[in-house]
Design a protein around this motif. Structure first.
Motif, PDB file in Angstrom:
ATOM      1  N   SER A  67      39.683  -7.832  -1.613  1.00  0.00           N
ATOM      2  CA  SER A  67      39.943  -9.231  -1.270  1.00  0.00           C
ATOM      3  C   SER A  67      40.508  -9.938  -2.487  1.00  0.00           C
ATOM      4  CB  SER A  67      38.633  -9.905  -0.853  1.00  0.00           C
ATOM      5  OG  SER A  67      38.787 -11.296  -0.704  1.00  0.00           O
ATOM      6  N   THR A  68      41.313 -10.970  -2.246  1.00  0.00           N
ATOM      7  CA  THR A  68      41.703 -11.834  -3.348  1.00  0.00           C
ATOM      8  C   THR A  68      40.474 -12.625  -3.781  1.00  0.00           C
ATOM      9  OG1 THR A  68      42.333 -13.611  -1.835  1.00  0.00           O
ATOM     10  CG2 THR A  68      44.072 -12.094  -2.520  1.00  0.00           C
ATOM     11  N   ALA A  69      40.478 -13.077  -5.006  1.00  0.00           N
ATOM     12  CA  ALA A  69      39.352 -13.857  -5.519  1.00  0.00           C
ATOM     13  C   ALA A  69      39.577 -15.339  -5.249  1.00  0.00           C
ATOM     14  CB  ALA A  69      39.194 -13.623  -7.013  1.00  0.00           C
ATOM     15  N   THR A  70      38.492 -16.052  -5.024  1.00  0.00           N
ATOM     16  CA  THR A  70      38.526 -17.501  -4.835  1.00  0.00           C
ATOM     17  C   THR A  70      37.492 -18.122  -5.766  1.00  0.00           C
ATOM     18  OG1 THR A  70      39.213 -17.395  -2.519  1.00  0.00           O
ATOM     19  CG2 THR A  70      38.048 -19.370  -3.199  1.00  0.00           C
ATOM     20  N   THR A  71      37.840 -19.233  -6.356  1.00  0.00           N
ATOM     21  CA  THR A  71      36.905 -19.984  -7.186  1.00  0.00           C
ATOM     22  C   THR A  71      36.690 -21.350  -6.547  1.00  0.00           C
ATOM     23  OG1 THR A  71      37.635 -18.874  -9.194  1.00  0.00           O
ATOM     24  CG2 THR A  71      36.484 -20.968  -9.476  1.00  0.00           C
ATOM     25  N   CYS A  72      35.437 -21.730  -6.410  1.00  0.00           N
ATOM     26  CA  CYS A  72      35.092 -23.036  -5.839  1.00  0.00           C
ATOM     27  C   CYS A  72      34.347 -23.842  -6.903  1.00  0.00           C
ATOM     28  CB  CYS A  72      34.179 -22.869  -4.630  1.00  0.00           C
ATOM     29  SG  CYS A  72      34.898 -21.922  -3.278  1.00  0.00           S
ATOM     30  N   GLN A  91      21.770 -28.766  -1.900  1.00  0.00           N
ATOM     31  CA  GLN A  91      22.817 -28.133  -1.103  1.00  0.00           C
ATOM     32  C   GLN A  91      22.963 -26.686  -1.585  1.00  0.00           C
ATOM     33  OE1 GLN A  91      26.723 -29.949  -1.417  1.00  0.00           O
ATOM     34  NE2 GLN A  91      27.275 -29.243   0.625  1.00  0.00           N
ATOM     35  N   TYR A  92      23.400 -25.785  -0.702  1.00  0.00           N
ATOM     36  CA  TYR A  92      23.504 -24.374  -1.057  1.00  0.00           C
ATOM     37  C   TYR A  92      24.856 -23.792  -0.676  1.00  0.00           C
ATOM     38  CZ  TYR A  92      18.506 -24.548  -1.788  1.00  0.00           C
ATOM     39  OH  TYR A  92      17.266 -24.877  -2.257  1.00  0.00           O
ATOM     40  N   PHE A  93      25.310 -22.855  -1.499  1.00  0.00           N
ATOM     41  CA  PHE A  93      26.414 -21.984  -1.115  1.00  0.00           C
ATOM     42  C   PHE A  93      25.742 -20.698  -0.654  1.00  0.00           C
ATOM     43  CE2 PHE A  93      29.399 -18.531  -2.081  1.00  0.00           C
ATOM     44  CZ  PHE A  93      30.396 -18.888  -1.193  1.00  0.00           C
ATOM     45  N   CYS A  94      25.873 -20.410   0.618  1.00  0.00           N
ATOM     46  CA  CYS A  94      25.157 -19.296   1.230  1.00  0.00           C
ATOM     47  C   CYS A  94      26.084 -18.107   1.444  1.00  0.00           C
ATOM     48  CB  CYS A  94      24.563 -19.729   2.569  1.00  0.00           C
ATOM     49  SG  CYS A  94      23.480 -21.163   2.411  1.00  0.00           S
ATOM     50  N   CYS A  95      25.689 -16.992   0.897  1.00  0.00           N
ATOM     51  CA  CYS A  95      26.435 -15.736   1.061  1.00  0.00           C
ATOM     52  C   CYS A  95      25.686 -14.924   2.114  1.00  0.00           C
ATOM     53  CB  CYS A  95      26.515 -14.997  -0.263  1.00  0.00           C
ATOM     54  SG  CYS A  95      27.205 -15.975  -1.603  1.00  0.00           S
ATOM     55  N   PHE A 112      34.213 -15.579  -6.044  1.00  0.00           N
ATOM     56  CA  PHE A 112      33.754 -14.497  -5.180  1.00  0.00           C
ATOM     57  C   PHE A 112      34.949 -13.951  -4.399  1.00  0.00           C
ATOM     58  CE2 PHE A 112      33.905 -18.072  -2.462  1.00  0.00           C
ATOM     59  CZ  PHE A 112      33.876 -17.663  -1.138  1.00  0.00           C
ATOM     60  N   LEU A 113      34.714 -12.917  -3.630  1.00  0.00           N
ATOM     61  CA  LEU A 113      35.749 -12.273  -2.822  1.00  0.00           C
ATOM     62  C   LEU A 113      35.520 -12.681  -1.363  1.00  0.00           C
ATOM     63  CD1 LEU A 113      35.549  -8.767  -4.544  1.00  0.00           C
ATOM     64  CD2 LEU A 113      37.111 -10.662  -5.063  1.00  0.00           C
ATOM     65  N   PRO A 114      36.198 -13.725  -0.897  1.00  0.00           N
ATOM     66  CA  PRO A 114      35.866 -14.364   0.373  1.00  0.00           C
ATOM     67  C   PRO A 114      36.117 -13.530   1.628  1.00  0.00           C
ATOM     68  CG  PRO A 114      37.891 -15.276  -0.483  1.00  0.00           C
ATOM     69  CD  PRO A 114      37.335 -14.381  -1.548  1.00  0.00           C
ATOM     70  N   SER A 118      30.518 -12.744   5.007  1.00  0.00           N
ATOM     71  CA  SER A 118      30.427 -14.084   5.595  1.00  0.00           C
ATOM     72  C   SER A 118      29.706 -15.027   4.623  1.00  0.00           C
ATOM     73  CB  SER A 118      29.702 -14.025   6.935  1.00  0.00           C
ATOM     74  OG  SER A 118      28.456 -13.391   6.796  1.00  0.00           O
ATOM     75  N   HIS A 119      30.133 -16.291   4.649  1.00  0.00           N
ATOM     76  CA  HIS A 119      29.617 -17.278   3.704  1.00  0.00           C
ATOM     77  C   HIS A 119      29.827 -18.681   4.271  1.00  0.00           C
ATOM     78  CE1 HIS A 119      33.862 -16.530   2.851  1.00  0.00           C
ATOM     79  NE2 HIS A 119      33.932 -17.829   2.586  1.00  0.00           N
ATOM     80  N   TYR A 120      29.156 -19.655   3.678  1.00  0.00           N
ATOM     81  CA  TYR A 120      29.348 -21.060   4.058  1.00  0.00           C
ATOM     82  C   TYR A 120      28.685 -21.968   3.030  1.00  0.00           C
ATOM     83  CZ  TYR A 120      24.553 -20.828   5.882  1.00  0.00           C
ATOM     84  OH  TYR A 120      23.195 -20.661   6.011  1.00  0.00           O
TER      85      TYR A 120
END
Length: 130
Positions: A67-72, A91-95, A112-114, A118-120
């Protein structure tokens, strides 16, 4: 594939559980990486630790793919009218697909590798005076 740089600015950001399937690099990239790693795995100059890392990488690609990487990044912005009040934001970033959650705090960032699981980002909970 072209590499795309862009940013998304949101306010009161929440999303539902998802996987960014458009961020997958595809089977050809997976096969190319696996072929290279298999060749590297047989190299007699690798230390035990390096051999373990190559083996773990092979298993990761076989299970998840590439996967491409994403930074939030997150910034908690407080309205001036309530800035002095005792308000905590939870608040949470849920993997979900990886089985872990990370608490979001002011200026929290993660990469992470989105496309791999699954994540939200959860809805924020505002706690006033405990």
């Amino acid at each position: 594939m072209d590499f795309c740089l862009f940013g998304i600015l949101t306010i009161d950001f929440v999303n539902t559980i998802h996987t960014d399937i458009r961020d997958t690099l595809g089977e050809h990239a997976d096969e190319t990486a696996l072929q290279g790693l298999e060749e590297l795995k047989s190299c007699s100059f690798l230390s035990t630790s390096q051999q373990q890392q190559v083996t773990a990488s092979i298993e990761h690609i076989k299970f998840f793919g590439l996967s491409t990487a994403t930074t939030c990044g997150y910034q908690i912005v407080v309205d001036e009218r309530v800035r002095d009040e005792n308000i905590k934001v939870v608040q949470y970033f849920c993997c979900y697909g990886a089985g872990v959650c990370y608490e979001v705090h002011d200026y929290f960032t993660h990469s992470f590798l989105p496309a791999t699981f699954s994540h939200y980002t959860s809805a924020p909970l505002f706690i006033h005076d405990g």
